[in-house]
Design a protein around this motif. Sequence first.
Motif, PDB file in Angstrom:
ATOM      1  N   SER A  75       0.838  -1.195   0.000  1.00  0.00           N
ATOM      2  CA  SER A  75       0.000   0.000   0.000  1.00  0.00           C
ATOM      3  C   SER A  75       0.875   1.248   0.000  1.00  0.00           C
ATOM      4  CB  SER A  75      -0.881   0.012   1.251  1.00  0.00           C
ATOM      5  OG  SER A  75      -1.562   1.240   1.354  1.00  0.00           O
TER       6      SER A  75
ATOM      7  N   MET B 294      -4.617  -2.888   4.428  1.00  0.00           N
ATOM      8  CA  MET B 294      -4.595  -3.485   3.089  1.00  0.00           C
ATOM      9  C   MET B 294      -3.845  -4.824   3.086  1.00  0.00           C
ATOM     10  SD  MET B 294      -6.218  -1.003   1.794  1.00  0.00           S
ATOM     11  CE  MET B 294      -6.597  -0.060   3.253  1.00  0.00           C
TER      12      MET B 294
ATOM     13  N   ARG C  50      -4.000  -7.854   0.383  1.00  0.00           N
ATOM     14  CA  ARG C  50      -4.344  -7.388  -0.968  1.00  0.00           C
ATOM     15  C   ARG C  50      -3.124  -7.531  -1.864  1.00  0.00           C
ATOM     16  NH1 ARG C  50      -5.048  -1.078  -1.769  1.00  0.00           N
ATOM     17  NH2 ARG C  50      -2.796  -1.303  -1.650  1.00  0.00           N
TER      18      ARG C  50
ATOM     19  N   LYS D 127      -1.758  -6.425  -5.644  1.00  0.00           N
ATOM     20  CA  LYS D 127      -1.973  -5.626  -6.857  1.00  0.00           C
ATOM     21  C   LYS D 127      -0.864  -5.952  -7.846  1.00  0.00           C
ATOM     22  CE  LYS D 127      -4.441  -1.522  -5.367  1.00  0.00           C
ATOM     23  NZ  LYS D 127      -5.384  -1.155  -6.405  1.00  0.00           N
TER      24      LYS D 127
ATOM     25  N   THR E   7      -6.168  -6.899  -9.275  1.00  0.00           N
ATOM     26  CA  THR E   7      -6.167  -6.855  -7.815  1.00  0.00           C
ATOM     27  C   THR E   7      -6.860  -8.087  -7.257  1.00  0.00           C
ATOM     28  OG1 THR E   7      -6.150  -4.453  -7.837  1.00  0.00           O
ATOM     29  CG2 THR E   7      -6.879  -5.513  -5.802  1.00  0.00           C
TER      30      THR E   7
ATOM     31  N   LEU F  44      -8.273  -9.790  -3.797  1.00  0.00           N
ATOM     32  CA  LEU F  44      -8.708  -9.498  -2.430  1.00  0.00           C
ATOM     33  C   LEU F  44      -9.069 -10.806  -1.744  1.00  0.00           C
ATOM     34  CD1 LEU F  44     -11.133  -6.461  -2.958  1.00  0.00           C
ATOM     35  CD2 LEU F  44      -8.742  -6.411  -2.237  1.00  0.00           C
TER      36      LEU F  44
ATOM     37  N   CYS G  38     -10.501  -8.846   3.142  1.00  0.00           N
ATOM     38  CA  CYS G  38      -9.632  -7.759   2.688  1.00  0.00           C
ATOM     39  C   CYS G  38     -10.435  -6.625   2.046  1.00  0.00           C
ATOM     40  CB  CYS G  38      -8.627  -8.326   1.689  1.00  0.00           C
ATOM     41  SG  CYS G  38      -7.216  -7.250   1.408  1.00  0.00           S
TER      42      CYS G  38
ATOM     43  N   SER H 215     -10.150  -3.154  -0.663  1.00  0.00           N
ATOM     44  CA  SER H 215      -9.368  -2.683  -1.811  1.00  0.00           C
ATOM     45  C   SER H 215      -8.613  -1.407  -1.497  1.00  0.00           C
ATOM     46  CB  SER H 215     -10.283  -2.442  -3.009  1.00  0.00           C
ATOM     47  OG  SER H 215     -11.237  -1.430  -2.699  1.00  0.00           O
TER      48      SER H 215
END
Length: 162
Positions: free
Chosen positions: A25, A35, A38, A40, A57, A59, A63, A65
């Motif tokens: 994050s 986060m 997560r 990405k 992404t 999750l 979790c 976003s």
Amino acid sequence: MAPSDNEAPPCTLQAIDAPARTRPSHYPEPFASMMNGRIKRPLGDLFGLGHFGVNLTQLPPGCVSALHHVHSRQEEFIYVLEGRPTLLLGEQIIELQPGSVAGFAAGGQAHHLHNRTEQMCVILEVGCRTPGDTVAYPSDDIQAVAGADGKWQFTHRDGSRY
């Protein structure tokens, strides 16, 4: 991770094989920890795209976003590939499913996704990179401004830095 000047971008790849972002994050603590889990995968950066971003992404159960937020200038679009995430849009709670899409206009309603199920959710996120953007987080004591270098600078609502 964008290709270096000496390295040609890939022609194609399987999205799930793209490297995950190394930082979970950009938020400062205590928000970054929210986060956790997560994943990405910044797909657009791999191809040297500069005007808009594309992320795959993932999750996991429980979790979120992002923090509940709204951009002043940038727009976002999501497409649910797998799972059933919950969209929190302003005060609305909307259950999504594979094939669901949603768009978030600049200055619109605050939003974020939350995986309230026991299955993984996979979302394709697309967003513009309009300069001069600010982000409001109505549920938290945080705000963000995109710096001249494109990096987010976070402050408390009173303007003091994190």
